[in-house]
Design a protein around this motif. Structure first.
Motif, PDB file in Angstrom:
ATOM      1  N   GLU A 110      25.370  75.020  55.418  1.00  0.00           N
ATOM      2  CA  GLU A 110      25.405  76.478  55.313  1.00  0.00           C
ATOM      3  C   GLU A 110      24.178  77.025  54.599  1.00  0.00           C
ATOM      4  N   THR A 113      21.125  76.670  56.837  1.00  0.00           N
ATOM      5  CA  THR A 113      21.239  77.624  57.944  1.00  0.00           C
ATOM      6  C   THR A 113      20.831  79.018  57.514  1.00  0.00           C
ATOM      7  N   GLU A 114      21.265  79.419  56.332  1.00  0.00           N
ATOM      8  CA  GLU A 114      20.904  80.742  55.825  1.00  0.00           C
ATOM      9  C   GLU A 114      19.401  80.848  55.592  1.00  0.00           C
ATOM     10  N   ASP A 158      33.362  79.891  63.476  1.00  0.00           N
ATOM     11  CA  ASP A 158      32.840  80.465  62.230  1.00  0.00           C
ATOM     12  C   ASP A 158      31.351  80.196  62.079  1.00  0.00           C
ATOM     13  N   GLN A 159      30.900  79.007  62.441  1.00  0.00           N
ATOM     14  CA  GLN A 159      29.477  78.701  62.357  1.00  0.00           C
ATOM     15  C   GLN A 159      28.674  79.531  63.345  1.00  0.00           C
ATOM     16  N   ARG A 162      28.217  82.946  61.960  1.00  0.00           N
ATOM     17  CA  ARG A 162      27.184  82.955  60.921  1.00  0.00           C
ATOM     18  C   ARG A 162      25.789  82.931  61.532  1.00  0.00           C
ATOM     19  N   GLY A 165      24.767  86.354  62.799  1.00  0.00           N
ATOM     20  CA  GLY A 165      24.870  87.410  61.784  1.00  0.00           C
ATOM     21  C   GLY A 165      23.642  88.292  61.677  1.00  0.00           C
ATOM     22  N   ARG A 271      33.086  92.161  62.551  1.00  0.00           N
ATOM     23  CA  ARG A 271      31.764  92.136  61.914  1.00  0.00           C
ATOM     24  C   ARG A 271      30.888  93.264  62.437  1.00  0.00           C
TER      25      ARG A 271
END
Length: 415
Positions: A110, A113-114, A158-159, A162, A165, A271
């Motif tokens: 995570e 990835t961010e 969920d991934q 993200r 996003g 979202r």
């Protein structure tokens, strides 16, 4: 001496390059691709250049390598002619794929990835970035395609949420209508269009899991019964040699284009609604995103968009519009055609009235008096009822039908 150079090169790959040094490296690699004109060698060169990211040992060096690549593309993009665009489109696609492959080797961490998404947003998607419209549009177009190729078999809903996003954020904040259209069409509309395939694939996976559980239960039951162990085929038999082939065929199907990303449509709609409902969101962005949100909410409820469209319309999306327009044009042309024929019928000699006059002339009868219209001879208006001429007026009518003879002037001496 050679050992020192090799040790220095390894040290650079471990993270010894500075930002300016990597910009110089990428400028050389850029013009190396620029000078390559053969398609097969272009593909091989692009693959070699993009895989250089795996040679760096630290994550910081890898991100700096990717950052300087996109900065180089942004700087050199206005000078690329149309004949060289395709190979640089291919290079961008390959570099993005290898960047996602790095995330895959890190287990889709995570935090990593961010960091990668922040780098891509800063260099490409952000309004303050120096990325030209061509780079932005191509990046938005290929993002889901390359993400599908790399991680469709292992990424969860969920991934995936993200990973998309930044596109939700930029779509709600951007003042550029082109970027808004590309994100809405290339990201969200693509998710909606792939929804039937994603649901079908998910159902197939559930069916396979149920079948595998039933097979395991049946094998356990057979193993518990006496005398059935001897029925197991030998290691060199045909039954055992066919099973790896079936598994290999399944692997080939997994590598096909039918695999799509899985999304939680309700979570994506929530979202987008959170970003679009903010006060600082431009009205045109809010209006465009609300259309996508309604489609995603319908998918979350199990309603697929446009279910009654025939198969021919999917093959030709503009077919329905063209057919309707063609019908309208044919109708108008038909009206013009019938009106033209009606006018020709009124002035032609094949009308019933002309036929009746010819019959009367052949029988020796008097010709009928021509019908006069209001406003003079040949004028427009509703036709009046024809009057039958009197007996004493035949000579006058006959003289009235020769206006040209009256216009002739006689010489003064013959008066």
């Amino acid at each position: 001496m050679d050992g020192q150079k090799k040790h220095k090169g390894v040290q650079w790959l471990r993270g010894g390059f500075t930002h300016d040094e990597l910009l110089k490296v990428w400028k050389g690699l850029f013009y190396c691709m620029w000078m390559q004109d053969k398609p097969l060698l272009q593909e091989e060169l692009g693959r070699t250049i993009s895989q250089l990211v795996h040679a760096f040992q630290t994550t910081e060096a890898q991100h700096l390598f990717l950052q300087t690549f996109w900065q180089t593309m942004n700087r050199e993009w206005p000078g690329i002619d149309r004949l060289r665009l395709d190979k640089f489109y291919m290079l961008m696609r390959m570099v993005l794929r290898e960047a996602l492959t790095v995330l895959q080797t890190q287990g889709w961490d995570e935090r990593q990835t961010e960091r990668l998404l922040e780098l891509l947003t800063t260099e490409i998607l952000h309004p303050d970035s120096e990325a030209p419209n061509g780079v932005k549009s191509h990046f938005i177009e290929i993002f889901l395609e390359e993400l599908t190729k790399v991680g469709a078999h292992e990424l969860t809903a969920d991934q995936n949420l993200r990973l998309i996003g930044p596109f939700c954020t930029i779509a709600a904040q951007t003042q550029d209508s082109l970027v808004l259209h590309n994100i809405a069409q290339g990201i969200f509309e693509t998710i909606v269009e792939q929804a039937p395939l994603a649901i079908e694939e998910l159902m197939n996976e559930l069916e396979e899991e149920e079948l595998s559980e039933e097979e395991e239960l049946s094998e356990e039951e057979e193993a518990q019964e006496p005398g059935l162990l001897s029925r197991e085929p030998l290691k060199g038999s045909v039954c055992r040699t066919q099973r790896p082939l079936d598994q290999q065929a399944g692997d080939d199907d997994e590598d096909g284009t039918s695999t799509v990303l899985q999304f939680d449509y309700k979570a994506v709609a929530d979202r987008l609604f959170e970003m679009a409902s903010r006060q600082d969101t431009p009205p045109q962005n809010r209006k465009r995103l609300y259309k996508v949100i309604r489609k995603l909410q319908a998918l979350a409820e199990g309603l697929f968009p446009e279910p009654d469209i025939p198969e021919e319309a999917y093959r030709n999306p503009r077919g329905g519009r063209r057919v309707r327009m063609k019908k309208r044009l044919s109708g108008s042309q038909l009206q013009d055609k019938t009106g033209r024929h009606a006018k020709e019928a009124l002035h032609s000699d094949s009308s019933p009235g002309s036929t009746r006059r010819r019959r009367q002339q052949r029988a020796g009868g008097d010709p009928p008096v021509p019908r006069e219209r209001p406003g003079g001879h040949g004028g427009r208006g509703a036709p009046r009822r024809q009057r039958r001429p009197r007996v004493g007026a035949k000579a006058k009518i006959a003289s009235c039908q020769e206006p040209k003879a009256k216009r002739k002037r006689t010489p003064e001496g013959q008066k």
